[in-house]
Design an enzyme around this catalytic site. Structure first.
Site, PDB file in Angstrom:
ATOM      1  N   TYR A 151       0.935  -1.350   0.055  1.00 54.70           N
ATOM      2  CA  TYR A 151       0.123  -0.087  -0.177  1.00 54.70           C
ATOM      3  C   TYR A 151       1.041   1.496   0.036  1.00 54.70           C
ATOM      4  O   TYR A 151       0.696   2.321  -0.705  1.00 54.70           O
ATOM      5  CB  TYR A 151      -0.889  -0.065   1.252  1.00 54.70           C
ATOM      6  N   ALA A 153       3.942   1.541  -1.037  1.00 51.14           N
ATOM      7  CA  ALA A 153       4.620   1.613  -2.378  1.00 51.14           C
ATOM      8  C   ALA A 153       3.744   2.115  -3.131  1.00 51.14           C
ATOM      9  O   ALA A 153       4.448   2.907  -4.347  1.00 51.14           O
ATOM     10  CB  ALA A 153       5.272   0.336  -2.613  1.00 51.14           C
ATOM     11  N   LYS A 155       1.554   4.251  -2.930  1.00 54.65           N
ATOM     12  CA  LYS A 155       1.255   5.755  -2.705  1.00 54.65           C
ATOM     13  C   LYS A 155       2.592   6.507  -3.072  1.00 54.65           C
ATOM     14  O   LYS A 155       2.607   7.599  -3.357  1.00 54.65           O
ATOM     15  CB  LYS A 155       0.821   5.894  -1.256  1.00 54.65           C
TER      16      LYS A 155
END
Length: 249
Positions: A151, A153, A155
């Site tokens: 998650y 990564a 973003k």
């Protein structure tokens, strides 16, 4: 805000931050296309306003054809596009060793590829109107995130896309990002975690936030709309703005 009469497309507009952004824009006199995967929440948001100002458009933005269709439908309805808010997000938390590969693909599709598809589709209209893109990412893209690595990564990748496109699309299109900290939204009901783990996660997030509470969707929406407003942010592009109660300080 000088948003009266302008046109925007907001993803993830059926709930949480996306709904708060859409309502703030509509209350300012803007015309808004609401995009999300589920039609009923979009209609619930749209139903608060007259049809002349709002359009509910169900779409899975991770699919290029649906992203392109959403932009095309918005332009057919309103004739122009002054801003794009990439707010839709998907979170699946847990150790990488236990992750479902389909969940990993889905997070990248919604959190990174979806915004890219929409920006590409909207680019001619945004250039024509010297428009603005605001990506809603996360402090998870700036912090180490054990058990939330993919998650975070996804973003972080969206943060990188924001900065690179800010230079690539200048001077006609501005591209910025808001990085929320923990915000009290329905996202926590759909993390793929057992209820007790969600409760522990929420407690840990509050304890690690200097201001000692969850943020409110409206607090994030205010910053998103600030960046969309050319009267106050015309000289801001490539900015990654944490709105996180001090979590990244």
């Amino acid at each position: 805000m000088s948003l009266d009469g302008k046109t925007f497309l907001v993803t993830g507009a059926g709930s949480g931050i996306g709904r708060a952004v859409a309502r703030r824009l509509l209350d300012s006199g803007a015309r808004v296309t609401l995009v999300g995967r589920r039609q009923d929440p979009l209609k619930e948001t749209a139903g608060l306003y007259t049809d002349a100002y709002v359009l509910a458009q169900p779409a899975d933005i991770s699919r290029p054809a649906e992203a392109e269709d959403a932009v095309r439908t918005a332009l057919d309805r309103f004739g122009s596009l002054d801003g794009l808010v990439n707010n839709a997000g998907l979170a699946r938390f847990g150790p990488l060793a236990e992750a479902d590969p389909h969940d990993l693909d889905a997070m990248l599709g919604v959190n990174l590829l979806g915004p890219a598809h929409l920006i590409r589709a909207a680019l001619p209209a945004l250039r024509a109107g010297s428009g603005s893109v605001v990506n809603v990412t996360s402090v998870g893209g700036a912090l180490a995130m054990p058990n939330r690595a993919m998650y975070g990564a996804s973003k972080a990748a969206l943060n990188s896309l924001t900065r690179s496109l800010a230079r690539e699309l200048a001077p006609l299109v501005r591209v910025n990002a808001v990085l929320p900290g923990p915000v009290d939204t329905p996202m926590y009901d759909d993390l793929g975690l057992a209820p007790e783990k969600v409760e522990n996660l929420r407690k840990d997030m509050v304890e690690s936030t200097p201001l000692g509470r969850f943020g409110k969707p409206e607090e994030i929406a205010a910053w998103v709309c600030h960046l969309l407003d050319p009267e106050v942010s015309a000289w801001v592009t490539g900015a990654l703005i944490p709105v996180d109660g001090g979590r990244t300080s």
